[in-house]
Design an enzyme around this catalytic site. Structure first.
Site, PDB file in Angstrom:
ATOM      1  N   TYR A  29       0.835  -1.211   0.000  1.00 21.28           N
ATOM      2  CA  TYR A  29       0.000   0.000   0.000  1.00 21.28           C
ATOM      3  C   TYR A  29       0.867   1.256   0.000  1.00 21.28           C
ATOM      4  O   TYR A  29       0.728   2.111  -0.880  1.00 21.28           O
ATOM      5  CB  TYR A  29      -0.911  -0.040   1.225  1.00 21.28           C
ATOM      6  CG  TYR A  29      -1.921   1.100   1.283  1.00 21.28           C
ATOM      7  CD1 TYR A  29      -2.980   1.172   0.384  1.00 21.28           C
ATOM      8  CD2 TYR A  29      -1.822   2.091   2.257  1.00 21.28           C
ATOM      9  CE1 TYR A  29      -3.920   2.210   0.456  1.00 21.28           C
ATOM     10  CE2 TYR A  29      -2.745   3.130   2.331  1.00 21.28           C
ATOM     11  CZ  TYR A  29      -3.801   3.180   1.427  1.00 21.28           C
ATOM     12  OH  TYR A  29      -4.721   4.207   1.494  1.00 21.28           O
ATOM     13  N   TYR A  38      -4.622  -2.932  19.235  1.00 22.60           N
ATOM     14  CA  TYR A  38      -3.374  -3.585  18.841  1.00 22.60           C
ATOM     15  C   TYR A  38      -2.211  -2.762  19.384  1.00 22.60           C
ATOM     16  O   TYR A  38      -2.012  -1.627  18.962  1.00 22.60           O
ATOM     17  CB  TYR A  38      -3.273  -3.684  17.310  1.00 22.60           C
ATOM     18  CG  TYR A  38      -4.502  -4.242  16.627  1.00 22.60           C
ATOM     19  CD1 TYR A  38      -5.212  -5.316  17.175  1.00 22.60           C
ATOM     20  CD2 TYR A  38      -4.962  -3.702  15.433  1.00 22.60           C
ATOM     21  CE1 TYR A  38      -6.333  -5.824  16.549  1.00 22.60           C
ATOM     22  CE2 TYR A  38      -6.082  -4.206  14.791  1.00 22.60           C
ATOM     23  CZ  TYR A  38      -6.763  -5.269  15.361  1.00 22.60           C
ATOM     24  OH  TYR A  38      -7.881  -5.762  14.734  1.00 22.60           O
ATOM     25  N   GLY A  39      -1.465  -3.335  20.306  1.00 15.58           N
ATOM     26  CA  GLY A  39      -0.354  -2.579  20.910  1.00 15.58           C
ATOM     27  C   GLY A  39      -0.808  -2.053  22.260  1.00 15.58           C
ATOM     28  O   GLY A  39      -1.665  -2.639  22.909  1.00 15.58           O
ATOM     29  N   ASN A  80     -14.335  -0.513  13.355  1.00 14.19           N
ATOM     30  CA  ASN A  80     -14.203  -1.643  14.293  1.00 14.19           C
ATOM     31  C   ASN A  80     -14.722  -1.264  15.685  1.00 14.19           C
ATOM     32  O   ASN A  80     -15.490  -2.013  16.300  1.00 14.19           O
ATOM     33  CB  ASN A  80     -12.730  -2.049  14.440  1.00 14.19           C
ATOM     34  CG  ASN A  80     -12.291  -3.006  13.352  1.00 14.19           C
ATOM     35  OD1 ASN A  80     -13.041  -3.296  12.430  1.00 14.19           O
ATOM     36  ND2 ASN A  80     -11.066  -3.492  13.450  1.00 14.19           N
TER      37      ASN A  80
HETATM   38  P1  NAD Z   1     -12.614   1.800   0.085  1.00 18.60           P
HETATM   39  O1  NAD Z   1     -11.925   0.497   0.193  1.00 18.60           O
HETATM   40  O2  NAD Z   1     -13.953   1.952   0.711  1.00 18.60           O
HETATM   41  O3  NAD Z   1     -12.766   2.231  -1.451  1.00 18.60           O
HETATM   42  C1  NAD Z   1     -11.898   1.831  -2.472  1.00 18.60           C
HETATM   43  C2  NAD Z   1     -12.722   1.476  -3.691  1.00 18.60           C
HETATM   44  O4  NAD Z   1     -11.863   1.099  -4.774  1.00 18.60           O
HETATM   45  C3  NAD Z   1     -13.660   0.282  -3.448  1.00 18.60           C
HETATM   46  O5  NAD Z   1     -14.954   0.574  -3.910  1.00 18.60           O
HETATM   47  C4  NAD Z   1     -13.015  -0.846  -4.258  1.00 18.60           C
HETATM   48  O6  NAD Z   1     -13.952  -1.818  -4.681  1.00 18.60           O
HETATM   49  C5  NAD Z   1     -12.379  -0.075  -5.384  1.00 18.60           C
HETATM   50  N1  NAD Z   1     -11.256  -0.798  -6.009  1.00 18.60           N
HETATM   51  C6  NAD Z   1     -10.221  -1.404  -5.374  1.00 18.60           C
HETATM   52  N2  NAD Z   1      -9.395  -1.957  -6.283  1.00 18.60           N
HETATM   53  C7  NAD Z   1      -9.918  -1.689  -7.509  1.00 18.60           C
HETATM   54  C8  NAD Z   1      -9.537  -2.009  -8.839  1.00 18.60           C
HETATM   55  N3  NAD Z   1      -8.432  -2.731  -9.086  1.00 18.60           N
HETATM   56  N4  NAD Z   1     -10.310  -1.585  -9.867  1.00 18.60           N
HETATM   57  C9  NAD Z   1     -11.439  -0.869  -9.620  1.00 18.60           C
HETATM   58  N5  NAD Z   1     -11.862  -0.542  -8.381  1.00 18.60           N
HETATM   59  C10 NAD Z   1     -11.104  -0.949  -7.336  1.00 18.60           C
HETATM   60  O7  NAD Z   1     -11.601   2.888   0.642  1.00 18.60           O
HETATM   61  P2  NAD Z   1     -11.765   4.475   0.857  1.00 18.60           P
HETATM   62  O8  NAD Z   1     -11.516   4.762   2.276  1.00 18.60           O
HETATM   63  O9  NAD Z   1     -13.001   4.953   0.209  1.00 18.60           O
HETATM   64  O10 NAD Z   1     -10.495   5.001   0.049  1.00 18.60           O
HETATM   65  C11 NAD Z   1     -10.606   5.597  -1.235  1.00 18.60           C
HETATM   66  C12 NAD Z   1      -9.249   6.120  -1.674  1.00 18.60           C
HETATM   67  O11 NAD Z   1      -8.781   7.098  -0.731  1.00 18.60           O
HETATM   68  C13 NAD Z   1      -8.167   5.065  -1.786  1.00 18.60           C
HETATM   69  O12 NAD Z   1      -7.348   5.364  -2.882  1.00 18.60           O
HETATM   70  C14 NAD Z   1      -7.378   5.235  -0.504  1.00 18.60           C
HETATM   71  O13 NAD Z   1      -6.049   4.826  -0.639  1.00 18.60           O
HETATM   72  C15 NAD Z   1      -7.487   6.741  -0.276  1.00 18.60           C
HETATM   73  N6  NAD Z   1      -7.316   7.081   1.140  1.00 18.60           N
HETATM   74  C16 NAD Z   1      -8.311   6.864   2.032  1.00 18.60           C
HETATM   75  C17 NAD Z   1      -8.120   7.178   3.372  1.00 18.60           C
HETATM   76  C18 NAD Z   1      -9.192   6.988   4.416  1.00 18.60           C
HETATM   77  O14 NAD Z   1      -8.921   7.179   5.594  1.00 18.60           O
HETATM   78  N7  NAD Z   1     -10.416   6.650   4.046  1.00 18.60           N
HETATM   79  C19 NAD Z   1      -6.888   7.690   3.786  1.00 18.60           C
HETATM   80  C20 NAD Z   1      -5.885   7.864   2.853  1.00 18.60           C
HETATM   81  C21 NAD Z   1      -6.116   7.576   1.521  1.00 18.60           C
HETATM   82  N1  UDP Z   2      -6.323  -0.475  15.573  1.00 23.54           N
HETATM   83  C1  UDP Z   2      -6.720  -1.067  16.759  1.00 23.54           C
HETATM   84  N2  UDP Z   2      -7.812  -1.877  16.753  1.00 23.54           N
HETATM   85  C2  UDP Z   2      -8.539  -2.119  15.630  1.00 23.54           C
HETATM   86  C3  UDP Z   2      -8.128  -1.513  14.416  1.00 23.54           C
HETATM   87  C4  UDP Z   2      -7.003  -0.718  14.416  1.00 23.54           C
HETATM   88  O1  UDP Z   2      -6.091  -0.871  17.810  1.00 23.54           O
HETATM   89  O2  UDP Z   2      -9.549  -2.839  15.708  1.00 23.54           O
HETATM   90  C5  UDP Z   2      -5.172   0.459  15.589  1.00 23.54           C
HETATM   91  C6  UDP Z   2      -4.096   0.140  14.558  1.00 23.54           C
HETATM   92  O3  UDP Z   2      -3.170  -0.784  15.092  1.00 23.54           O
HETATM   93  C7  UDP Z   2      -3.497   1.510  14.316  1.00 23.54           C
HETATM   94  C8  UDP Z   2      -4.686   2.458  14.470  1.00 23.54           C
HETATM   95  O4  UDP Z   2      -5.656   1.745  15.222  1.00 23.54           O
HETATM   96  O5  UDP Z   2      -2.538   1.811  15.312  1.00 23.54           O
HETATM   97  C9  UDP Z   2      -5.297   2.878  13.138  1.00 23.54           C
HETATM   98  O6  UDP Z   2      -5.554   1.723  12.374  1.00 23.54           O
HETATM   99  P1  UDP Z   2      -6.359   1.724  11.005  1.00 23.54           P
HETATM  100  O7  UDP Z   2      -6.355   0.334  10.493  1.00 23.54           O
HETATM  101  O8  UDP Z   2      -7.670   2.383  11.196  1.00 23.54           O
HETATM  102  O9  UDP Z   2      -5.560   2.698  10.043  1.00 23.54           O
HETATM  103  P2  UDP Z   2      -4.001   2.916   9.714  1.00 23.54           P
HETATM  104  O10 UDP Z   2      -3.163   2.002  10.547  1.00 23.54           O
HETATM  105  O11 UDP Z   2      -3.908   2.616   8.269  1.00 23.54           O
HETATM  106  O12 UDP Z   2      -3.790   4.344  10.064  1.00 23.54           O
END
Ligand code: NAD
Ligand code: UDP
Length: 314
Positions: free
Chosen positions: A143, A202-203, A188
Protein backbone atom coordinates in the site's frame (compact mmCIF):
# COMPACT_ATOMS: atom_id res chain seq x y z
CA UNK A 1 -18.38 18.45 -16.82
CA UNK A 2 -18.11 14.69 -17.28
CA UNK A 3 -16.26 13.31 -14.29
CA UNK A 4 -14.85 9.82 -13.78
CA UNK A 5 -14.57 8.51 -10.20
CA UNK A 6 -12.59 5.28 -9.93
CA UNK A 7 -13.30 3.42 -6.69
CA UNK A 8 -16.65 5.24 -6.75
CA UNK A 9 -18.55 2.45 -4.98
CA UNK A 10 -16.28 2.65 -1.93
CA UNK A 11 -16.54 4.70 1.24
CA UNK A 12 -15.05 8.01 0.02
CA UNK A 13 -15.90 7.41 -3.65
CA UNK A 14 -19.64 7.07 -3.06
CA UNK A 15 -19.75 10.32 -1.05
CA UNK A 16 -17.75 12.01 -3.80
CA UNK A 17 -20.10 10.78 -6.58
CA UNK A 18 -23.04 12.12 -4.59
CA UNK A 19 -21.37 15.53 -4.16
CA UNK A 20 -20.39 15.80 -7.85
CA UNK A 21 -23.95 15.03 -8.93
CA UNK A 22 -25.20 17.73 -6.54
CA UNK A 23 -22.74 20.14 -8.17
CA UNK A 24 -24.39 19.41 -11.54
CA UNK A 25 -21.77 17.16 -13.15
CA UNK A 26 -22.21 13.98 -15.16
CA UNK A 27 -20.60 11.22 -13.13
CA UNK A 28 -19.14 7.94 -14.34
CA UNK A 29 -18.46 5.68 -11.38
CA UNK A 30 -16.04 2.83 -12.04
CA UNK A 31 -15.41 0.04 -9.52
CA UNK A 32 -14.64 -3.69 -9.35
CA UNK A 33 -16.42 -4.11 -5.97
CA UNK A 34 -13.27 -5.40 -4.27
CA UNK A 35 -13.92 -3.44 -1.08
CA UNK A 36 -16.81 -1.28 -2.29
CA UNK A 37 -20.39 -2.35 -2.71
CA UNK A 38 -23.45 -1.77 -4.85
CA UNK A 39 -25.46 -0.64 -1.80
CA UNK A 40 -23.23 2.47 -1.54
CA UNK A 41 -24.39 3.74 -4.93
CA UNK A 42 -27.86 2.14 -5.14
CA UNK A 43 -29.55 5.48 -4.45
CA UNK A 44 -27.67 7.12 -7.34
CA UNK A 45 -28.54 4.56 -10.03
CA UNK A 46 -31.80 6.32 -10.94
CA UNK A 47 -30.07 9.66 -11.54
CA UNK A 48 -29.79 10.32 -15.30
CA UNK A 49 -26.42 12.01 -14.79
CA UNK A 50 -24.99 8.90 -13.11
CA UNK A 51 -23.50 5.88 -14.84
CA UNK A 52 -21.83 2.83 -13.29
CA UNK A 53 -19.14 0.73 -14.99
CA UNK A 54 -17.91 -2.50 -13.41
CA UNK A 55 -14.24 -2.52 -14.34
CA UNK A 56 -10.82 -3.23 -12.86
CA UNK A 57 -8.39 -0.31 -13.21
CA UNK A 58 -5.53 -2.76 -13.73
CA UNK A 59 -7.00 -3.12 -17.27
CA UNK A 60 -6.96 -0.09 -19.60
CA UNK A 61 -10.22 1.64 -20.46
CA UNK A 62 -11.09 4.41 -22.90
CA UNK A 63 -13.71 6.99 -21.92
CA UNK A 64 -14.38 10.59 -22.87
CA UNK A 65 -14.09 12.59 -19.63
CA UNK A 66 -12.96 16.04 -18.47
CA UNK A 67 -11.89 15.12 -14.95
CA UNK A 68 -10.65 11.92 -13.28
CA UNK A 69 -10.71 11.29 -9.53
CA UNK A 70 -8.45 8.26 -9.10
CA UNK A 71 -9.53 6.58 -5.85
CA UNK A 72 -9.56 2.88 -6.80
CA UNK A 73 -7.46 1.05 -4.20
CA UNK A 74 -8.37 -0.80 -1.01
CA UNK A 75 -7.58 1.48 1.95
CA UNK A 76 -8.03 -0.67 5.05
CA UNK A 77 -4.95 -2.68 6.10
CA UNK A 78 -7.19 -5.76 6.36
CA UNK A 79 -8.28 -5.38 2.73
CA UNK A 80 -5.01 -4.24 1.19
CA UNK A 81 -3.06 -7.04 2.90
CA UNK A 82 -5.57 -9.70 1.79
CA UNK A 83 -4.04 -9.77 -1.71
CA UNK A 84 -0.94 -7.56 -1.54
CA UNK A 85 0.19 -8.29 -5.11
CA UNK A 86 -3.18 -7.13 -6.39
CA UNK A 87 -2.97 -4.01 -4.19
CA UNK A 88 0.31 -2.87 -5.66
CA UNK A 89 -0.87 -3.72 -9.18
CA UNK A 90 -3.94 -1.58 -8.56
CA UNK A 91 -1.84 1.38 -7.46
CA UNK A 92 0.83 1.10 -10.12
CA UNK A 93 -0.98 -0.24 -13.20
CA UNK A 94 -4.24 1.46 -12.23
CA UNK A 95 -2.51 4.83 -11.98
CA UNK A 96 -0.64 4.28 -15.27
CA UNK A 97 -3.93 3.43 -16.98
CA UNK A 98 -5.68 6.50 -15.59
CA UNK A 99 -2.75 8.76 -16.45
CA UNK A 100 -2.71 7.31 -19.97
CA UNK A 101 -6.40 8.12 -20.26
CA UNK A 102 -5.89 11.63 -18.84
CA UNK A 103 -3.10 12.25 -21.35
CA UNK A 104 -5.15 11.00 -24.28
CA UNK A 105 -8.35 12.94 -23.56
CA UNK A 106 -6.57 15.90 -21.87
CA UNK A 107 -8.43 15.41 -18.59
CA UNK A 108 -7.28 16.79 -15.25
CA UNK A 109 -6.54 13.92 -12.85
CA UNK A 110 -6.46 13.80 -9.05
CA UNK A 111 -4.85 10.96 -7.08
CA UNK A 112 -5.97 10.16 -3.55
CA UNK A 113 -2.62 9.37 -2.00
CA UNK A 114 -2.23 8.80 1.70
CA UNK A 115 -0.50 9.80 4.91
CA UNK A 116 0.98 6.28 4.70
CA UNK A 117 3.60 7.66 2.30
CA UNK A 118 5.20 9.09 5.48
CA UNK A 119 5.42 5.55 6.95
CA UNK A 120 6.27 5.56 10.66
CA UNK A 121 7.12 9.27 10.66
CA UNK A 122 10.18 10.72 12.36
CA UNK A 123 8.83 14.22 11.78
CA UNK A 124 5.72 15.26 13.71
CA UNK A 125 3.32 16.68 12.59
CA UNK A 126 3.94 15.65 8.99
CA UNK A 127 4.48 18.34 6.36
CA UNK A 128 4.43 17.71 2.62
CA UNK A 129 8.20 18.25 2.38
CA UNK A 130 8.91 15.24 4.65
CA UNK A 131 10.10 12.24 2.59
CA UNK A 132 8.90 9.60 5.00
CA UNK A 133 10.14 6.54 6.83
CA UNK A 134 8.69 3.56 4.98
CA UNK A 135 9.72 -0.08 5.20
CA UNK A 136 10.03 -1.05 1.52
CA UNK A 137 9.64 -4.80 2.18
CA UNK A 138 7.11 -4.99 5.01
CA UNK A 139 3.48 -6.08 5.10
CA UNK A 140 2.26 -2.51 4.58
CA UNK A 141 4.59 -1.83 1.63
CA UNK A 142 2.11 -3.00 -1.01
CA UNK A 143 0.00 0.00 0.00
CA UNK A 144 2.62 2.56 1.12
CA UNK A 145 5.08 1.93 -1.68
CA UNK A 146 2.24 1.47 -4.18
CA UNK A 147 1.04 4.99 -3.38
CA UNK A 148 4.59 6.37 -3.46
CA UNK A 149 5.02 4.94 -6.98
CA UNK A 150 1.60 6.34 -7.92
CA UNK A 151 2.71 9.80 -6.76
CA UNK A 152 5.94 9.43 -8.74
CA UNK A 153 3.93 8.51 -11.85
CA UNK A 154 1.67 11.54 -11.38
CA UNK A 155 4.68 13.86 -11.17
CA UNK A 156 6.49 12.23 -14.13
CA UNK A 157 3.45 12.31 -16.42
CA UNK A 158 3.14 15.97 -15.48
CA UNK A 159 6.80 16.81 -16.13
CA UNK A 160 7.19 14.63 -19.21
CA UNK A 161 3.75 14.84 -20.85
CA UNK A 162 2.28 17.95 -19.28
CA UNK A 163 -0.66 16.04 -17.82
CA UNK A 164 -2.64 18.27 -15.45
CA UNK A 165 -2.22 16.36 -12.18
CA UNK A 166 -3.28 16.88 -8.55
CA UNK A 167 -2.20 14.80 -5.53
CA UNK A 168 -3.79 14.83 -2.09
CA UNK A 169 -2.42 12.89 0.87
CA UNK A 170 -5.46 11.92 2.91
CA UNK A 171 -5.10 11.22 6.64
CA UNK A 172 -7.38 8.76 8.52
CA UNK A 173 -10.96 9.48 7.49
CA UNK A 174 -14.15 7.99 8.91
CA UNK A 175 -17.90 8.38 8.64
CA UNK A 176 -21.16 6.84 7.49
CA UNK A 177 -20.90 4.19 4.75
CA UNK A 178 -17.71 2.62 6.03
CA UNK A 179 -18.39 -1.11 5.76
CA UNK A 180 -19.03 -2.85 9.09
CA UNK A 181 -16.25 -5.28 8.17
CA UNK A 182 -13.95 -2.52 6.84
CA UNK A 183 -11.34 -3.36 9.49
CA UNK A 184 -10.18 0.20 10.19
CA UNK A 185 -10.19 1.38 13.75
CA UNK A 186 -13.20 3.72 13.78
CA UNK A 187 -15.62 1.24 12.22
CA UNK A 188 -14.20 -1.64 14.29
CA UNK A 189 -14.66 0.29 17.55
CA UNK A 190 -18.12 1.70 16.75
CA UNK A 191 -19.47 -1.67 15.62
CA UNK A 192 -17.96 -3.58 18.57
CA UNK A 193 -19.30 -1.00 21.06
CA UNK A 194 -22.79 -1.17 19.55
CA UNK A 195 -22.78 -4.98 19.62
CA UNK A 196 -21.47 -5.06 23.19
CA UNK A 197 -18.34 -6.91 22.04
CA UNK A 198 -14.74 -6.30 23.16
CA UNK A 199 -12.83 -3.43 21.49
CA UNK A 200 -9.43 -4.79 20.49
CA UNK A 201 -6.46 -2.44 20.75
CA UNK A 202 -3.37 -3.58 18.84
CA UNK A 203 -0.35 -2.58 20.91
CA UNK A 204 -0.55 -0.43 24.03
CA UNK A 205 -3.21 2.09 23.00
CA UNK A 206 -0.79 5.03 23.10
CA UNK A 207 -0.37 5.21 19.31
CA UNK A 208 -2.06 8.22 17.81
CA UNK A 209 -4.09 9.06 14.73
CA UNK A 210 -5.85 12.25 13.65
CA UNK A 211 -9.34 11.50 12.44
CA UNK A 212 -11.18 13.51 9.77
CA UNK A 213 -14.91 13.33 9.10
CA UNK A 214 -15.78 12.32 5.54
CA UNK A 215 -17.63 15.56 4.57
CA UNK A 216 -14.54 17.66 5.33
CA UNK A 217 -12.39 15.46 3.09
CA UNK A 218 -14.89 15.47 0.21
CA UNK A 219 -14.96 19.28 0.33
CA UNK A 220 -11.15 19.34 0.11
CA UNK A 221 -11.09 16.87 -2.82
CA UNK A 222 -13.52 19.03 -4.78
CA UNK A 223 -11.58 22.22 -4.03
CA UNK A 224 -8.29 20.59 -4.97
CA UNK A 225 -9.68 19.44 -8.32
CA UNK A 226 -11.16 22.88 -8.99
CA UNK A 227 -8.09 24.95 -8.21
CA UNK A 228 -6.28 25.70 -11.45
CA UNK A 229 -2.66 25.79 -10.38
CA UNK A 230 -0.47 22.70 -10.61
CA UNK A 231 1.03 22.21 -7.17
CA UNK A 232 2.70 19.26 -5.51
CA UNK A 233 1.02 16.95 -2.99
CA UNK A 234 -1.24 18.53 -0.37
CA UNK A 235 -2.08 16.99 3.03
CA UNK A 236 -5.76 16.84 3.88
CA UNK A 237 -6.96 15.69 7.25
CA UNK A 238 -8.00 16.88 10.67
CA UNK A 239 -5.01 17.77 12.87
CA UNK A 240 -6.81 16.93 16.16
CA UNK A 241 -4.72 14.02 17.44
CA UNK A 242 -6.06 11.22 19.68
CA UNK A 243 -4.60 8.06 21.16
CA UNK A 244 -6.27 4.82 20.14
CA UNK A 245 -7.20 4.29 23.83
CA UNK A 246 -8.97 7.68 23.85
CA UNK A 247 -10.87 6.75 20.71
CA UNK A 248 -11.96 3.46 22.31
CA UNK A 249 -13.31 5.21 25.42
CA UNK A 250 -15.16 7.76 23.31
CA UNK A 251 -16.76 5.07 21.12
CA UNK A 252 -17.92 3.12 24.21
CA UNK A 253 -19.32 6.27 25.81
CA UNK A 254 -21.14 7.56 22.72
CA UNK A 255 -22.61 4.13 21.95
CA UNK A 256 -23.84 3.91 25.55
CA UNK A 257 -22.09 0.55 25.68
CA UNK A 258 -20.71 -1.68 28.42
CA UNK A 259 -18.05 -3.15 26.12
CA UNK A 260 -14.53 -3.72 27.45
CA UNK A 261 -11.20 -2.85 25.90
CA UNK A 262 -8.76 -5.71 25.39
CA UNK A 263 -5.10 -5.45 24.46
CA UNK A 264 -3.86 -7.50 21.50
CA UNK A 265 -0.44 -7.90 19.84
CA UNK A 266 0.78 -4.84 17.92
CA UNK A 267 0.58 -4.96 14.12
CA UNK A 268 3.81 -5.07 12.11
CA UNK A 269 5.16 -1.66 11.03
CA UNK A 270 2.18 0.13 12.60
CA UNK A 271 3.00 3.88 12.62
CA UNK A 272 3.25 5.19 16.19
CA UNK A 273 2.10 8.78 15.63
CA UNK A 274 0.32 10.57 12.86
CA UNK A 275 -0.93 14.13 12.53
CA UNK A 276 -1.12 16.32 9.45
CA UNK A 277 0.23 19.79 9.07
CA UNK A 278 -2.54 21.37 6.94
CA UNK A 279 -1.14 24.87 6.45
CA UNK A 280 -0.62 24.28 2.71
CA UNK A 281 -4.20 23.03 2.27
CA UNK A 282 -5.58 26.08 4.07
CA UNK A 283 -3.57 28.32 1.77
CA UNK A 284 -4.27 26.70 -1.60
CA UNK A 285 -7.81 25.42 -1.00
CA UNK A 286 -9.42 28.79 -0.35
CA UNK A 287 -9.22 28.74 3.43
CA UNK A 288 -10.46 25.14 3.69
CA UNK A 289 -10.20 23.58 7.12
CA UNK A 290 -12.02 20.77 8.91
CA UNK A 291 -15.41 21.80 10.33
CA UNK A 292 -16.44 18.61 12.12
CA UNK A 293 -14.72 17.60 15.35
CA UNK A 294 -14.34 13.98 16.43
CA UNK A 295 -17.23 13.96 18.92
CA UNK A 296 -20.06 15.06 16.58
CA UNK A 297 -18.48 13.10 13.74
CA UNK A 298 -18.46 9.91 15.82
CA UNK A 299 -22.06 10.55 16.89
CA UNK A 300 -23.16 10.65 13.24
CA UNK A 301 -21.10 7.55 12.46
CA UNK A 302 -22.52 5.60 15.39
CA UNK A 303 -26.06 6.62 14.34
CA UNK A 304 -25.27 5.24 10.87
CA UNK A 305 -24.00 1.92 12.25
CA UNK A 306 -27.07 1.64 14.51
CA UNK A 307 -29.19 1.75 11.37
CA UNK A 308 -27.03 -0.73 9.45
CA UNK A 309 -27.02 -3.13 12.42
CA UNK A 310 -30.79 -2.69 12.79
CA UNK A 311 -30.51 -1.46 16.38
CA UNK A 312 -33.05 0.91 17.95
CA UNK A 313 -32.29 4.64 17.59
CA UNK A 314 -31.05 6.47 20.71
P1 NAD B 1 -12.61 1.80 0.09
O1 NAD B 1 -11.93 0.50 0.19
O2 NAD B 1 -13.95 1.95 0.71
O3 NAD B 1 -12.77 2.23 -1.45
C1 NAD B 1 -11.90 1.83 -2.47
C2 NAD B 1 -12.72 1.48 -3.69
O4 NAD B 1 -11.86 1.10 -4.77
C3 NAD B 1 -13.66 0.28 -3.45
O5 NAD B 1 -14.95 0.57 -3.91
C4 NAD B 1 -13.02 -0.85 -4.26
O6 NAD B 1 -13.95 -1.82 -4.68
C5 NAD B 1 -12.38 -0.07 -5.38
N1 NAD B 1 -11.26 -0.80 -6.01
C6 NAD B 1 -10.22 -1.40 -5.37
N2 NAD B 1 -9.39 -1.96 -6.28
C7 NAD B 1 -9.92 -1.69 -7.51
C8 NAD B 1 -9.54 -2.01 -8.84
N3 NAD B 1 -8.43 -2.73 -9.09
N4 NAD B 1 -10.31 -1.59 -9.87
C9 NAD B 1 -11.44 -0.87 -9.62
N5 NAD B 1 -11.86 -0.54 -8.38
C10 NAD B 1 -11.10 -0.95 -7.34
O7 NAD B 1 -11.60 2.89 0.64
P2 NAD B 1 -11.76 4.47 0.86
O8 NAD B 1 -11.52 4.76 2.28
O9 NAD B 1 -13.00 4.95 0.21
O10 NAD B 1 -10.50 5.00 0.05
C11 NAD B 1 -10.61 5.60 -1.23
C12 NAD B 1 -9.25 6.12 -1.67
O11 NAD B 1 -8.78 7.10 -0.73
C13 NAD B 1 -8.17 5.06 -1.79
O12 NAD B 1 -7.35 5.36 -2.88
C14 NAD B 1 -7.38 5.23 -0.50
O13 NAD B 1 -6.05 4.83 -0.64
C15 NAD B 1 -7.49 6.74 -0.28
N6 NAD B 1 -7.32 7.08 1.14
C16 NAD B 1 -8.31 6.86 2.03
C17 NAD B 1 -8.12 7.18 3.37
C18 NAD B 1 -9.19 6.99 4.42
O14 NAD B 1 -8.92 7.18 5.59
N7 NAD B 1 -10.42 6.65 4.05
C19 NAD B 1 -6.89 7.69 3.79
C20 NAD B 1 -5.89 7.86 2.85
C21 NAD B 1 -6.12 7.58 1.52
N1 UDP C 1 -6.32 -0.47 15.57
C1 UDP C 1 -6.72 -1.07 16.76
N2 UDP C 1 -7.81 -1.88 16.75
C2 UDP C 1 -8.54 -2.12 15.63
C3 UDP C 1 -8.13 -1.51 14.42
C4 UDP C 1 -7.00 -0.72 14.42
O1 UDP C 1 -6.09 -0.87 17.81
O2 UDP C 1 -9.55 -2.84 15.71
C5 UDP C 1 -5.17 0.46 15.59
C6 UDP C 1 -4.10 0.14 14.56
O3 UDP C 1 -3.17 -0.78 15.09
C7 UDP C 1 -3.50 1.51 14.32
C8 UDP C 1 -4.69 2.46 14.47
O4 UDP C 1 -5.66 1.75 15.22
O5 UDP C 1 -2.54 1.81 15.31
C9 UDP C 1 -5.30 2.88 13.14
O6 UDP C 1 -5.55 1.72 12.37
P1 UDP C 1 -6.36 1.72 11.00
O7 UDP C 1 -6.36 0.33 10.49
O8 UDP C 1 -7.67 2.38 11.20
O9 UDP C 1 -5.56 2.70 10.04
P2 UDP C 1 -4.00 2.92 9.71
O10 UDP C 1 -3.16 2.00 10.55
O11 UDP C 1 -3.91 2.62 8.27
O12 UDP C 1 -3.79 4.34 10.06
Amino acid sequence: MRVLVTGGAGFLGSHLCERLLKDGHEVICLDNFFSGKRANIMHLLGNRNFEFIRHDVVEPILLEVDRIFSLACPASPVHYQYNPVKTIKTSVMGTINMLGLAKRVRARILLTSTSEVYGDPEEHPQTESYWGNVNPIGVRSCYDEGKRVAECLMMDYHRQNNVDTRIVRIFNTYGPRMAINDGRVVSNFCVAALRGEDLEIYGNGNSTRSFAYVDDIIEALVRMMNQDEHIGPVNIGNPDEFTIAELASLAIELAGSSSKVVIKNPRADDPVRRKPNIELAKKVLGGWQPQIALLPGLQKTIAHFREVLDLPKK
